[in-house]
Motif scaffolding. Structure first.
Motif, PDB file in Angstrom:
ATOM      1  N   ARG A 234       0.678  -1.123  -0.063  1.00 29.47           N
ATOM      2  CA  ARG A 234       0.030   0.008  -0.094  1.00 29.47           C
ATOM      3  C   ARG A 234       0.898   1.217   0.055  1.00 29.47           C
ATOM      4  O   ARG A 234       0.730   2.246  -0.648  1.00 29.47           O
ATOM      5  CB  ARG A 234      -1.012  -0.082   1.165  1.00 29.47           C
ATOM      6  N   GLY A 235       1.966   1.316   0.907  1.00 23.47           N
ATOM      7  CA  GLY A 235       2.612   2.429   1.064  1.00 23.47           C
ATOM      8  C   GLY A 235       3.565   2.912  -0.361  1.00 23.47           C
ATOM      9  O   GLY A 235       3.871   3.862  -0.607  1.00 23.47           O
ATOM     10  N   ALA A 236       3.692   1.651  -1.075  1.00 23.05           N
ATOM     11  CA  ALA A 236       4.600   2.059  -2.276  1.00 23.05           C
ATOM     12  C   ALA A 236       3.651   2.611  -3.322  1.00 23.05           C
ATOM     13  O   ALA A 236       4.312   2.792  -4.493  1.00 23.05           O
ATOM     14  CB  ALA A 236       5.347   0.494  -2.686  1.00 23.05           C
ATOM     15  N   GLY A 237       2.383   2.391  -3.208  1.00 23.95           N
ATOM     16  CA  GLY A 237       1.747   3.022  -4.345  1.00 23.95           C
ATOM     17  C   GLY A 237       0.827   1.831  -5.154  1.00 23.95           C
ATOM     18  O   GLY A 237       0.390   2.381  -6.276  1.00 23.95           O
ATOM     19  N   PHE A 238       1.040   0.619  -4.983  1.00 25.21           N
ATOM     20  CA  PHE A 238       0.053  -0.203  -5.629  1.00 25.21           C
ATOM     21  C   PHE A 238      -1.388  -0.030  -5.372  1.00 25.21           C
ATOM     22  O   PHE A 238      -1.775   0.141  -4.364  1.00 25.21           O
ATOM     23  CB  PHE A 238       0.433  -1.796  -5.191  1.00 25.21           C
ATOM     24  N   ARG A 239      -2.020  -0.196  -6.533  1.00 27.94           N
ATOM     25  CA  ARG A 239      -3.369  -0.334  -6.675  1.00 27.94           C
ATOM     26  C   ARG A 239      -4.276  -1.478  -6.682  1.00 27.94           C
ATOM     27  O   ARG A 239      -5.364  -1.591  -6.814  1.00 27.94           O
ATOM     28  CB  ARG A 239      -3.961   0.758  -7.710  1.00 27.94           C
ATOM     29  N   GLY A 240      -3.309  -2.434  -6.790  1.00 29.76           N
ATOM     30  CA  GLY A 240      -4.037  -3.851  -6.668  1.00 29.76           C
ATOM     31  C   GLY A 240      -3.017  -4.840  -6.077  1.00 29.76           C
ATOM     32  O   GLY A 240      -1.698  -4.737  -6.330  1.00 29.76           O
ATOM     33  N   VAL A 241      -3.378  -5.777  -5.336  1.00 30.52           N
ATOM     34  CA  VAL A 241      -2.731  -6.899  -4.809  1.00 30.52           C
ATOM     35  C   VAL A 241      -3.260  -8.348  -5.326  1.00 30.52           C
ATOM     36  O   VAL A 241      -4.380  -8.572  -5.228  1.00 30.52           O
ATOM     37  CB  VAL A 241      -2.568  -6.881  -3.384  1.00 30.52           C
ATOM     38  N   SER A 242      -2.212  -8.910  -5.755  1.00 30.43           N
ATOM     39  CA  SER A 242      -2.685 -10.271  -6.374  1.00 30.43           C
ATOM     40  C   SER A 242      -1.983 -11.374  -5.571  1.00 30.43           C
ATOM     41  O   SER A 242      -0.958 -11.247  -4.905  1.00 30.43           O
ATOM     42  CB  SER A 242      -2.159 -10.519  -7.899  1.00 30.43           C
ATOM     43  N   LEU A 243      -2.987 -12.401  -4.887  1.00 27.67           N
ATOM     44  CA  LEU A 243      -2.419 -13.311  -4.209  1.00 27.67           C
ATOM     45  C   LEU A 243      -2.986 -14.641  -4.261  1.00 27.67           C
ATOM     46  O   LEU A 243      -4.317 -14.692  -4.878  1.00 27.67           O
ATOM     47  CB  LEU A 243      -2.547 -12.997  -2.545  1.00 27.67           C
ATOM     48  N   ASP A 244      -2.584 -15.655  -3.654  1.00 24.70           N
ATOM     49  CA  ASP A 244      -3.243 -16.815  -3.431  1.00 24.70           C
ATOM     50  C   ASP A 244      -4.368 -16.914  -2.584  1.00 24.70           C
ATOM     51  O   ASP A 244      -3.899 -17.049  -1.204  1.00 24.70           O
ATOM     52  CB  ASP A 244      -2.325 -17.963  -3.238  1.00 24.70           C
ATOM     53  N   ALA A 245      -5.454 -17.219  -2.692  1.00 24.07           N
ATOM     54  CA  ALA A 245      -6.646 -17.118  -1.659  1.00 24.07           C
ATOM     55  C   ALA A 245      -6.541 -18.284  -0.620  1.00 24.07           C
ATOM     56  O   ALA A 245      -6.909 -17.926   0.558  1.00 24.07           O
ATOM     57  CB  ALA A 245      -8.190 -17.072  -2.131  1.00 24.07           C
ATOM     58  N   SER A 246      -6.054 -19.256  -1.021  1.00 21.75           N
ATOM     59  CA  SER A 246      -5.869 -20.546  -0.240  1.00 21.75           C
ATOM     60  C   SER A 246      -4.631 -20.394   1.152  1.00 21.75           C
ATOM     61  O   SER A 246      -4.863 -20.969   1.993  1.00 21.75           O
ATOM     62  CB  SER A 246      -5.514 -21.794  -0.884  1.00 21.75           C
ATOM     63  N   LEU A 247      -3.871 -19.384   0.644  1.00 16.91           N
ATOM     64  CA  LEU A 247      -2.850 -19.246   1.936  1.00 16.91           C
ATOM     65  C   LEU A 247      -3.171 -17.862   2.668  1.00 16.91           C
ATOM     66  O   LEU A 247      -2.610 -17.727   3.808  1.00 16.91           O
ATOM     67  CB  LEU A 247      -1.683 -18.423   0.918  1.00 16.91           C
ATOM     68  N   LEU A 248      -4.243 -17.361   2.520  1.00 15.37           N
ATOM     69  CA  LEU A 248      -4.833 -16.321   3.457  1.00 15.37           C
ATOM     70  C   LEU A 248      -5.245 -16.828   4.840  1.00 15.37           C
ATOM     71  O   LEU A 248      -5.928 -17.955   4.780  1.00 15.37           O
ATOM     72  CB  LEU A 248      -6.007 -15.610   2.888  1.00 15.37           C
ATOM     73  N   ARG A 249      -4.871 -16.169   6.020  1.00 21.79           N
ATOM     74  CA  ARG A 249      -4.940 -16.552   7.407  1.00 21.79           C
ATOM     75  C   ARG A 249      -5.992 -15.697   7.821  1.00 21.79           C
ATOM     76  O   ARG A 249      -5.985 -14.458   7.656  1.00 21.79           O
ATOM     77  CB  ARG A 249      -3.726 -16.749   8.030  1.00 21.79           C
ATOM     78  N   ARG A 250      -6.847 -16.077   8.670  1.00 17.98           N
ATOM     79  CA  ARG A 250      -7.817 -14.948   9.599  1.00 17.98           C
ATOM     80  C   ARG A 250      -7.144 -14.041  10.217  1.00 17.98           C
ATOM     81  O   ARG A 250      -7.152 -12.857  10.335  1.00 17.98           O
ATOM     82  CB  ARG A 250      -8.632 -15.670  10.531  1.00 17.98           C
ATOM     83  N   ARG A 251      -5.792 -14.242  10.670  1.00 15.42           N
ATOM     84  CA  ARG A 251      -5.140 -13.267  11.376  1.00 15.42           C
ATOM     85  C   ARG A 251      -4.610 -12.082  10.417  1.00 15.42           C
ATOM     86  O   ARG A 251      -4.257 -10.956  10.794  1.00 15.42           O
ATOM     87  CB  ARG A 251      -3.912 -13.802  12.028  1.00 15.42           C
TER      88      ARG A 251
END
Length: 342
Positions: A234-251
């Protein structure tokens, strides 16, 4: 396009219910890969990468070929800076130019956003070695030199793509940074493998990432590793983040919520990147819909702020599966618009 305008309330270059791919494809036929991408992904096509062609078509070599006045070559340990460009660097550059030539011919008549992908500067710094053998990441001065060269070459690459894809209403620039979590955590091994390189401060990582982003693009950061550094991106100025949904954790959901609240788009990987049974499109769409509901955001924004993708690149898949995976993402994205609560 009326549909795009309706789903573009936050300034995203795509319309509602959009899907795309991460970047890599199987095989060696780039013309066929371009045809597949343009055929299956009318909302956000991209320039496919075919690492199966060998040295120079890999993510690091392809991106290192963009460096200005910094030559690279391949050694048994991988890519390394050199005194002058060798045949491996020429091969990487030739692959990219042939791919762009094929793209230019195939996109005649296309109008809409277009995505390109390159390895990010921190992943390059962690992968490319200095002449004496240490990773570039070990030398802050060398990292700065790499970033300056990379920024110049990346701006020229974006300008070239704009020229070759005249119907591109906006260039979506994806920086692949799978190495960034390790850079920040201090887990990148030394060239010998017996030690670990010092962690990079989040502020320094943010500043360098922001310094390489060209003007006039929609920047997206892709990180298929655990521990996506949302705050840094966010701080670097990206307007999108692409990630693997299966790696997301509740924390991590507080950080994700802050990212979404800031208007940053999520590119969620929801189908495997290798051959596997593809579930019903409602099942594919469910992780995105459930995440949105848990975070408390209105369902009306889901289909415009979330883009569905495979979990990672498709280089390890069969051609038939790669096509089916992209098609499944497209159909699942429509579910987010039509019935996001399901």
């Amino acid at each position: 396009m009326e549909e795009q305008a309706a789903g573009n309330t936050a300034g995203y270059p795509w319309g509602e219910a959009t899907a795309t791919g991460v970047g890599s494809h199987p095989g060696e036929d780039h013309e066929e890969a371009v045809r597949v991408v343009l055929g299956e992904l009318p909302g956000l096509p991209y320039l496919p990468e075919l690492p199966g062609r060998g040295v120079g078509a890999d993510m690091v070599g392809r991106s290192a070929s963009l460096l200005v006045e910094l030559a690279v070559e391949v050694q048994p340990s991988g890519w390394r800076f050199a005194d002058r460009p060798g045949r491996d660097a020429k091969r990487a550059r030739d692959h990219l130019l042939r791919d762009l030539d094929a793209l230019e011919e195939a996109v005649q008549g296309y109008r809409g956003p277009f995505k390109i992908q390159v390895a990010g500067p921190w992943t390059l710094a962690a992968a490319v070695e200095l002449r004496h053998g240490d990773r570039t990441l070990a030398d802050p001065g060398a990292v700065r030199d790499l970033a300056a060269s990379y920024a110049e070459g990346l701006a020229a690459h974006v300008a070239d793509v704009r020229r070759r894809v005249p119907g591109a209403t906006e260039i979506v620039l994806q920086l692949d940074e799978p190495g960034l979590p390790g850079v920040l955590a201090g887990t990148v091994p030394t060239a010998s493998g017996f030690g670990r390189l010092a962690a990079v401060e989040a502020h320094d990582a943010t500043e360098l990432l922001g310094s390489v982003l060209p003007e006039g693009v929609f920047p997206v950061a892709h990180c298929c590793a655990p521990g996506v550094p949302f705050g840094v991106l966010r701080g670097a100025g990206f307007r999108g983040v692409s990630l693997d949904a299966s790696l997301l954790r509740r924390r991590e959901e507080d950080a994700i919520g802050e990212t979404v609240e800031a208007g940053i788009a999520l590119f969620l990987g929801v189908v495997p990147g290798v051959d596997a049974p593809l579930p019903d499109i409602g099942v594919v769409a469910r992780p995105a819909a459930e995440l949105w509901r848990r975070l408390g955001f209105p369902a009306a924004t889901l289909a415009s702020q979330v883009v569905l993708t495979p979990a990672c690149g498709l280089a390890g898949a069969s051609p038939a599966y790669a096509r089916a995976a992209l098609s499944t993402c497209v159909r699942a994205a429509r579910v987010l618009r039509e019935d996001p609560g399901e």
